[in-house]
Design an enzyme around this catalytic site. Sequence first.
Site, PDB file in Angstrom:
ATOM      1  CD  GLU A 135     -26.646   6.049  34.394  1.00 41.65           C
ATOM      2  OE1 GLU A 135     -25.657   5.782  33.436  1.00 41.65           O
ATOM      3  OE2 GLU A 135     -26.681   6.014  35.508  1.00 41.65           O
TER       4      GLU A 135
ATOM      5  CE  LYS B  20     -20.334   8.924  39.539  1.00 40.70           C
ATOM      6  NZ  LYS B  20     -20.125   8.482  38.053  1.00 40.70           N
TER       7      LYS B  20
ATOM      8  CB  CYS C  15     -21.152  15.160  37.359  1.00 37.23           C
ATOM      9  SG  CYS C  15     -21.586  15.840  39.360  1.00 37.23           S
TER      10      CYS C  15
ATOM     11  CG  HIS D  25     -23.503   9.953  36.147  1.00 36.69           C
ATOM     12  ND1 HIS D  25     -22.501  10.446  36.245  1.00 36.69           N
ATOM     13  CD2 HIS D  25     -24.512  10.936  36.932  1.00 36.69           C
ATOM     14  CE1 HIS D  25     -22.269  11.496  36.771  1.00 36.69           C
ATOM     15  NE2 HIS D  25     -23.358  11.629  37.344  1.00 36.69           N
TER      16      HIS D  25
ATOM     17  CG  HIS E 182     -20.173  11.533  41.946  1.00 35.65           C
ATOM     18  ND1 HIS E 182     -19.128  12.199  40.911  1.00 35.65           N
ATOM     19  CD2 HIS E 182     -21.220  11.786  41.519  1.00 35.65           C
ATOM     20  CE1 HIS E 182     -19.847  12.799  40.023  1.00 35.65           C
ATOM     21  NE2 HIS E 182     -21.249  12.728  40.243  1.00 35.65           N
TER      22      HIS E 182
END
Length: 402
Positions: free
Chosen positions: A305, A326, A162, A294, A331
């Site tokens: 995160e 996202k 990713c 993310h 994603h």
Amino acid sequence: MKRVVITGAGTINALGPDVPTTLEAMREGRCGISPLEFRDVERLSIRIGGQVTGYDPTAYFNRQQMSLYDRFTQFALLAAREAVAQSGLSFKGELGDASGVVLGTSGGGLTTQDENYRSVYEEGKNRVHPFVVPKLMNNAAASHVSMEMNLRGPTFTVATACASSNHAMGLAFQMVRSGACPVMLTGGSESMLCFGGVKAWEGLRVMSRDACRPFSANRNGMVQGEGAGVYVFEDYDHARARGADILAEVVGFAMTSDASDIVMPSKQGAARAITGALRDGRIDAEDVGYINAHGTGTAANDKTECAAVADALGSQADRVMISSTKAMHGHCIGGTGAVELLACIMALRDGVIAPTIGYEEPDPECALDVVPNTAREADVSVVLSNAFAFGGLNAVLALRKA
């Protein structure tokens, strides 16, 4: 060291077939996640995704090209065409010799693999098309972009799950900054929305059956998407000399490894990547106005995160806007950082912060300003783009207003 600027951007993803449409959707907080449409989808327990719908490859590619281009390659080429057209560059002569391509992907030609495994194992065929290997290889998109655009300099593919796109763009940034190349096309592409691709992800038990809700207490997993984002990274002096329209300046990049677990993220590894990007860009924490997170919508990623941002920015973390797009486009795995960089450029250039849609319940472990549900107008001069991958591989980019 050279200054590095972005002079062109292109995309195709679940929100739209180009940059203007995608940015409009991000401003409106529109969701591109929908029921999946492909063969054998009824055999899956996960049936939603950020799929590029209404897409007809014959509108863009001839029969011979389609025999060589997997869906992820097609997406990369379309995004590259848009980016180069916006930049106004022509890669003839010495510029083409010195400029190159570095793209990220995780699955590569997974659609081609899925189709041909089905052909051999399910349908019992004993032969496959002679172009299967060049169609499915991970470097196919970068190679075809280089051929179409006449880019004869360094060309390669990065595959770090990713974080692939952010690693690719970070390496392109370093190559232009060092003076090795005056221009690099960079970004990433992914198309894993096929039966085999989704079935494999189902096994991880990290997928949501209904929606992606980053940072929301009731989040229940990620939703996969597909698409591409490609950018023109250019030496600032070269861009200025030709009067190019500069979208943003790339000023810092850092990459770290957690070296701890193949799937569980580490706060320390992510924080070191964030502080490394700040240090590389000579940026103070108080200068950061927005972070494109993310933000996968999984319990482990989101709280880790947020903790990493708090550690890296200290007392400044509470005043920084952080959002995950996202929930809108899904994603996009190896291509996700490239699609998400559009939100960073929009924040710097247009003063619009893309929202985290699907947010329903505050989570005390994600107690930052996550820009819930509605876009926000704000004047920011520095932004970060986070990517944290399975394998514990982290890549963070820092951009500044042009």
